[in-house]
Design a protein around this motif. Sequence first.
Motif, PDB file in Angstrom:
ATOM      1  N   LYS A   1     109.786 -51.050  67.895  1.00 48.58           N
ATOM      2  CA  LYS A   1     110.998 -51.825  67.141  1.00 48.58           C
ATOM      3  C   LYS A   1     111.399 -53.170  68.410  1.00 48.58           C
ATOM      4  O   LYS A   1     112.321 -53.467  67.630  1.00 48.58           O
ATOM      5  CB  LYS A   1     112.120 -50.172  67.155  1.00 48.58           C
ATOM      6  CG  LYS A   1     111.647 -49.863  66.448  1.00 48.58           C
ATOM      7  CD  LYS A   1     112.474 -48.050  66.495  1.00 48.58           C
ATOM      8  CE  LYS A   1     113.660 -47.959  65.555  1.00 48.58           C
ATOM      9  NZ  LYS A   1     114.691 -46.915  66.138  1.00 48.58           N
TER      10      LYS A   1
ATOM     11  N   GLU B   1     112.013 -47.068  60.892  1.00 52.03           N
ATOM     12  CA  GLU B   1     113.083 -45.757  60.944  1.00 52.03           C
ATOM     13  C   GLU B   1     113.112 -44.831  59.106  1.00 52.03           C
ATOM     14  O   GLU B   1     112.402 -43.751  59.854  1.00 52.03           O
ATOM     15  CB  GLU B   1     114.585 -46.064  60.380  1.00 52.03           C
ATOM     16  CG  GLU B   1     115.156 -47.139  61.663  1.00 52.03           C
ATOM     17  CD  GLU B   1     115.053 -45.909  62.748  1.00 52.03           C
ATOM     18  OE1 GLU B   1     115.271 -44.178  62.625  1.00 52.03           O
ATOM     19  OE2 GLU B   1     114.365 -45.645  64.231  1.00 52.03           O
TER      20      GLU B   1
ATOM     21  N   GLU C   1     105.014 -41.420  67.561  1.00 50.70           N
ATOM     22  CA  GLU C   1     107.126 -41.314  67.439  1.00 50.70           C
ATOM     23  C   GLU C   1     107.468 -41.618  68.635  1.00 50.70           C
ATOM     24  O   GLU C   1     108.383 -41.452  69.028  1.00 50.70           O
ATOM     25  CB  GLU C   1     107.613 -40.180  66.631  1.00 50.70           C
ATOM     26  CG  GLU C   1     107.320 -40.271  65.071  1.00 50.70           C
ATOM     27  CD  GLU C   1     107.829 -38.556  64.723  1.00 50.70           C
ATOM     28  OE1 GLU C   1     108.112 -38.333  65.371  1.00 50.70           O
ATOM     29  OE2 GLU C   1     107.520 -38.421  63.370  1.00 50.70           O
TER      30      GLU C   1
ATOM     31  N   TYR D   1     106.117 -45.891  67.718  1.00 49.36           N
ATOM     32  CA  TYR D   1     107.540 -46.806  66.924  1.00 49.36           C
ATOM     33  C   TYR D   1     108.433 -47.015  67.902  1.00 49.36           C
ATOM     34  O   TYR D   1     108.483 -48.812  68.332  1.00 49.36           O
ATOM     35  CB  TYR D   1     107.185 -45.970  66.127  1.00 49.36           C
ATOM     36  CG  TYR D   1     107.218 -45.084  64.571  1.00 49.36           C
ATOM     37  CD1 TYR D   1     105.664 -46.273  64.487  1.00 49.36           C
ATOM     38  CD2 TYR D   1     107.368 -44.249  63.594  1.00 49.36           C
ATOM     39  CE1 TYR D   1     104.611 -45.717  63.167  1.00 49.36           C
ATOM     40  CE2 TYR D   1     106.527 -44.659  62.385  1.00 49.36           C
ATOM     41  CZ  TYR D   1     105.174 -44.599  62.814  1.00 49.36           C
ATOM     42  OH  TYR D   1     104.769 -44.509  61.192  1.00 49.36           O
ATOM     43  N   PRO D   2     108.434 -46.865  68.727  1.00 49.99           N
ATOM     44  CA  PRO D   2     109.966 -46.709  69.505  1.00 49.99           C
ATOM     45  C   PRO D   2     109.856 -48.585  70.162  1.00 49.99           C
ATOM     46  O   PRO D   2     110.163 -49.523  70.449  1.00 49.99           O
ATOM     47  CB  PRO D   2     110.045 -46.175  70.582  1.00 49.99           C
ATOM     48  CG  PRO D   2     109.438 -44.691  70.506  1.00 49.99           C
ATOM     49  CD  PRO D   2     108.423 -44.911  69.324  1.00 49.99           C
ATOM     50  N   SER D   3     108.321 -48.514  70.511  1.00 52.92           N
ATOM     51  CA  SER D   3     107.393 -49.656  71.203  1.00 52.92           C
ATOM     52  C   SER D   3     107.794 -51.145  70.317  1.00 52.92           C
ATOM     53  O   SER D   3     108.092 -52.102  70.464  1.00 52.92           O
ATOM     54  CB  SER D   3     106.476 -50.132  71.888  1.00 52.92           C
ATOM     55  OG  SER D   3     106.682 -49.039  72.675  1.00 52.92           O
TER      56      SER D   3
ATOM     57  N   ASN E   1     112.487 -52.760  62.025  1.00 53.85           N
ATOM     58  CA  ASN E   1     112.990 -51.575  62.716  1.00 53.85           C
ATOM     59  C   ASN E   1     113.688 -50.668  60.776  1.00 53.85           C
ATOM     60  O   ASN E   1     112.985 -49.442  61.912  1.00 53.85           O
ATOM     61  CB  ASN E   1     114.288 -51.779  63.193  1.00 53.85           C
ATOM     62  CG  ASN E   1     113.458 -52.838  64.573  1.00 53.85           C
ATOM     63  OD1 ASN E   1     113.010 -52.631  64.955  1.00 53.85           O
ATOM     64  ND2 ASN E   1     115.222 -53.166  65.814  1.00 53.85           N
TER      65      ASN E   1
END
Length: 166
Positions: free
Chosen positions: A62, A73, A54, A58-60, A69
């Motif tokens: 997206k 989530e 997290e 995950y942010p990368s 995406n």
Amino acid sequence: MPEKAASTDVVELILDDHRRMEELFRQMRSVEAERAEALRAFADLLIAHALAEESDVYPSLKRYRDIDNDEVEHGVEEHEEGNKALLDLLEVEDVGSDDWDEKLEKLVEAVTHHTDEEERTILNGARENVAMERREELGAAFTKERAKQLKAGCGNIDNVRRIVKA
């Protein structure tokens, strides 16, 4: 013959953790194994793994067009479900009880569902669409955050309660 160097590909690192979780599930189900010890190892691994995914992975991911995406989530939501099931099992005092077995199976179900979905959707997408150099950068960030969390004892019951209640 020299040992194979450990992979730094974030996809392989995550898959390695998933296989380790499966092994710990087998130990927690075994009446011969040290169930409480396996649970402590599992709790640390699950929490460190999820927090590392997290914080950086995950942010990368997206940002990539071919990685859904909504699946990323959904992965975070499934981490929350797994954390809650983990807390429920950590709160069982008798590792030989029916309550232990029942809560363990709920944990196995939540985590297995998540790892299967993550492998099919997010990780396959990453393997196909993210350059190896970037996957190795994410692997380094994942490894660093995971190690930091493990060193802090992230799977202790008080920390898991804090995460679940957050």
